[in-house]
Design a protein around this motif. Structure first.
Motif, PDB file in Angstrom:
ATOM      1  N   VAL A 330      -2.202  -5.730   6.303  1.00 40.97           N
ATOM      2  CA  VAL A 330      -0.932  -6.458   6.151  1.00 40.97           C
ATOM      3  C   VAL A 330       0.211  -5.477   5.901  1.00 40.97           C
ATOM      4  O   VAL A 330       1.307  -5.609   6.476  1.00 40.97           O
ATOM      5  CB  VAL A 330      -1.035  -7.484   5.000  1.00 40.97           C
ATOM      6  N   ILE A 331      -0.035  -4.474   5.043  1.00 39.41           N
ATOM      7  CA  ILE A 331       0.998  -3.475   4.734  1.00 39.41           C
ATOM      8  C   ILE A 331       1.399  -2.725   5.992  1.00 39.41           C
ATOM      9  O   ILE A 331       2.599  -2.535   6.275  1.00 39.41           O
ATOM     10  CB  ILE A 331       0.483  -2.507   3.656  1.00 39.41           C
ATOM     11  N   MET A 332       0.422  -2.280   6.766  1.00 41.40           N
ATOM     12  CA  MET A 332       0.715  -1.520   7.987  1.00 41.40           C
ATOM     13  C   MET A 332       1.487  -2.384   8.981  1.00 41.40           C
ATOM     14  O   MET A 332       2.410  -1.907   9.657  1.00 41.40           O
ATOM     15  CB  MET A 332      -0.590  -1.030   8.605  1.00 41.40           C
ATOM     16  N   ARG A 333       1.120  -3.660   9.072  1.00 37.96           N
ATOM     17  CA  ARG A 333       1.796  -4.558  10.008  1.00 37.96           C
ATOM     18  C   ARG A 333       3.237  -4.785   9.576  1.00 37.96           C
ATOM     19  O   ARG A 333       4.157  -4.813  10.411  1.00 37.96           O
ATOM     20  CB  ARG A 333       1.031  -5.876  10.083  1.00 37.96           C
ATOM     21  N   ARG A 334       3.467  -4.945   8.267  1.00 35.19           N
ATOM     22  CA  ARG A 334       4.835  -5.146   7.778  1.00 35.19           C
ATOM     23  C   ARG A 334       5.701  -3.917   8.052  1.00 35.19           C
ATOM     24  O   ARG A 334       6.881  -4.039   8.392  1.00 35.19           O
ATOM     25  CB  ARG A 334       4.807  -5.436   6.284  1.00 35.19           C
ATOM     26  N   LEU A 335       5.121  -2.746   7.855  1.00 42.81           N
ATOM     27  CA  LEU A 335       5.890  -1.514   8.055  1.00 42.81           C
ATOM     28  C   LEU A 335       6.102  -1.212   9.526  1.00 42.81           C
ATOM     29  O   LEU A 335       7.034  -0.484   9.900  1.00 42.81           O
ATOM     30  CB  LEU A 335       5.164  -0.329   7.398  1.00 42.81           C
ATOM     31  N   GLY A 336       5.218  -1.746  10.376  1.00 45.78           N
ATOM     32  CA  GLY A 336       5.254  -1.378  11.778  1.00 45.78           C
ATOM     33  C   GLY A 336       4.717   0.024  11.990  1.00 45.78           C
ATOM     34  O   GLY A 336       5.162   0.738  12.904  1.00 45.78           O
ATOM     35  N   ALA A 337       3.762   0.426  11.139  1.00 43.87           N
ATOM     36  CA  ALA A 337       3.228   1.788  11.174  1.00 43.87           C
ATOM     37  C   ALA A 337       2.023   1.872  12.088  1.00 43.87           C
ATOM     38  O   ALA A 337       1.197   0.952  12.147  1.00 43.87           O
ATOM     39  CB  ALA A 337       2.844   2.241   9.765  1.00 43.87           C
ATOM     40  N   LYS A 338       1.900   2.990  12.810  1.00 42.94           N
ATOM     41  CA  LYS A 338       0.775   3.201  13.713  1.00 42.94           C
ATOM     42  C   LYS A 338      -0.430   3.771  12.982  1.00 42.94           C
ATOM     43  O   LYS A 338      -1.567   3.549  13.384  1.00 42.94           O
ATOM     44  CB  LYS A 338       1.202   4.147  14.836  1.00 42.94           C
ATOM     45  N   ASN A 339      -0.176   4.553  11.939  1.00 40.83           N
ATOM     46  CA  ASN A 339      -1.255   5.145  11.147  1.00 40.83           C
ATOM     47  C   ASN A 339      -0.713   5.442   9.761  1.00 40.83           C
ATOM     48  O   ASN A 339       0.460   5.181   9.464  1.00 40.83           O
ATOM     49  CB  ASN A 339      -1.809   6.410  11.815  1.00 40.83           C
ATOM     50  N   ARG A 340      -1.579   6.032   8.907  1.00 41.45           N
ATOM     51  CA  ARG A 340      -1.163   6.286   7.516  1.00 41.45           C
ATOM     52  C   ARG A 340      -0.032   7.302   7.435  1.00 41.45           C
ATOM     53  O   ARG A 340       0.875   7.169   6.613  1.00 41.45           O
ATOM     54  CB  ARG A 340      -2.363   6.784   6.701  1.00 41.45           C
ATOM     55  N   MET A 341      -0.093   8.335   8.270  1.00 40.23           N
ATOM     56  CA  MET A 341       0.973   9.344   8.243  1.00 40.23           C
ATOM     57  C   MET A 341       2.311   8.706   8.623  1.00 40.23           C
ATOM     58  O   MET A 341       3.341   8.959   7.992  1.00 40.23           O
ATOM     59  CB  MET A 341       0.632  10.484   9.204  1.00 40.23           C
ATOM     60  N   HIS A 342       2.274   7.843   9.647  1.00 44.40           N
ATOM     61  CA  HIS A 342       3.494   7.157  10.055  1.00 44.40           C
ATOM     62  C   HIS A 342       3.974   6.227   8.946  1.00 44.40           C
ATOM     63  O   HIS A 342       5.178   6.112   8.679  1.00 44.40           O
ATOM     64  CB  HIS A 342       3.220   6.363  11.337  1.00 44.40           C
ATOM     65  N   ALA A 343       3.021   5.580   8.243  1.00 45.84           N
ATOM     66  CA  ALA A 343       3.381   4.696   7.131  1.00 45.84           C
ATOM     67  C   ALA A 343       4.068   5.479   6.020  1.00 45.84           C
ATOM     68  O   ALA A 343       5.071   5.030   5.449  1.00 45.84           O
ATOM     69  CB  ALA A 343       2.134   3.990   6.595  1.00 45.84           C
TER      70      ALA A 343
END
Length: 365
Positions: A330-343
């Protein structure tokens, strides 16, 4: 520092006033010899006395270089002036300079060494007195380690039964939280009715049916519960005088601390965690559930940015790995992040973690 009478002509050395030179004995204050110092010292050693102009002409140096060099040589006691001829410089033997500079320092070293030796002897003599006093101390030990789980449980219950004012309890393990309610086998409370109890749990404790049933069944007044998303150490403080920690090696064992400073630190740590907790009500409230979910996600986001692995995050928040990974999705989807580094980049760019979470006010919504 030592003030030494030196005569006139010491201005280049940076003295406190005419006729005095401040001798700084620190290593950094000892000047380094330059090539021009050797030339100047060699010239004045071969003469019966020379002025700055004569030294400059004889060595091929500029007058300013000669003046600086003489200042260093004077500081090292290798050059001096005569009161009768303040502009004429004479050379001093290195052995004479050594005695004059190092003599006072050596005497100071000897004096300090005497103080060290005498102090060591006095403290050594009192060591036996201290050990004898500790051996005869009849009061409770400041720190006790109880490795046996049955003994640890029995001692904890005795402390609860003898408590008179307040118990502070933090328990990250929801399964172990039931034991912290201090019930007898017949379901009655061990505690005196006047005792106030504050228990801090993790958010996951809200979904433990047996814990909720115990909370509903208890008749103890002045009991309150709050939960937090992040983990914290198991801790119980009785009457602000005795702190009980879980043993870090022996499962089920405890470390009992009576030292006032340590107990005060434990109470302060508990209060900080308590002030940021959310009140735990046994009734279901969708708004509270949403708030707990968001609080958990904020904590997970903090840990993700720090590079903590999913499994360790789940263990710290006392939840299953699958539940933790669902929050992360859910966190990654909200941020629109592709991976942890991008997040991590997006969190830093948007300043999402700059503002600290404000302490939660008690009350069910």
């Amino acid at each position: 520092m030592t003030r030494v009478t030196w005569g006139q002509g010491c201005e280049q050395a940076g003295e406190a006033g005419p006729g005095y030179l401040i001798l700084d004995s620190s290593p950094g204050a000892i000047p380094r010899l330059q090539d021009e110092d050797r030339k100047v010292y060699g010239w004045i050693s071969a003469t019966a006395g020379s002025e700055v102009g004569e030294i400059a002409a004889g060595t091929g140096l500029q007058q300013q270089e000669v003046e600086k060099s003489l200042g260093r040589l004077i500081q090292l006691r290798l050059a001096r002036t005569d009161p009768a001829s303040p502009f004429t410089y004479f050379a001093m033997a290195p052995e004479t300079a050594r005695v004059e500079i190092l003599g006072p320092l050596q005497r100071e070293i000897d004096r300090r060494q005497f103080v060290v030796d005498r102090t060591r002897a006095v403290l050594h003599e009192l060591a036996d007195v201290y050990q004898a006093g500790v051996a005869s101390y009849a009061g409770p030990a400041p720190v006790e380690v109880i490795a046996s789980p049955p003994q640890a449980a029995e001692l904890t219950m005795e402390l609860a039964a003898s408590c008179r004012s307040e118990i502070l309890c933090s328990q990250p393990d929801a399964a172990a939280a039931v034991a912290s309610l201090y019930f007898r086998a017949d379901g009655k409370s061990l505690l005196s009715p006047e005792v106030r109890v504050r228990t801090l749990l993790t958010h996951t404790a809200r979904f433990r049916r047996e814990l909720i049933e115990h909370m509903r069944a208890q008749t103890q007044r002045n009991v309150s519960y709050r939960t937090r998303s992040d983990g914290f150490m198991p801790l119980t403080v009785f009457d602000g005088q005795v702190a009980v920690f879980s043993h870090h090696v022996h499962s089920g064992g405890i470390v009992l601390v009576r030292d006032p400073a340590v107990v005060a630190f434990a109470v302060s740590a508990f209060e900080r965690a308590w002030n940021r907790g959310i009140e735990f009500c046994t009734s279901y409230d969708p708004g509270v559930v949403d708030e707990l979910s968001e609080s958990t996600k904020r904590t997970i986001l903090h840990l993700m940015v720090q590079g903590v692995e999913d499994r360790l995050i789940a263990r710290r928040l006392n939840m299953s790995l699958r539940s933790c990974q669902r929050h992360i999705e859910v966190i990654m989807r909200r941020l629109g992040a592709k991976n942890r580094m991008h997040a991590g980049f997006l969190v830093s760019e948007r300043g999402l973690l700059r503002e600290q979470e404000e302490p939660m006010e008690p009350g069910c919504r």
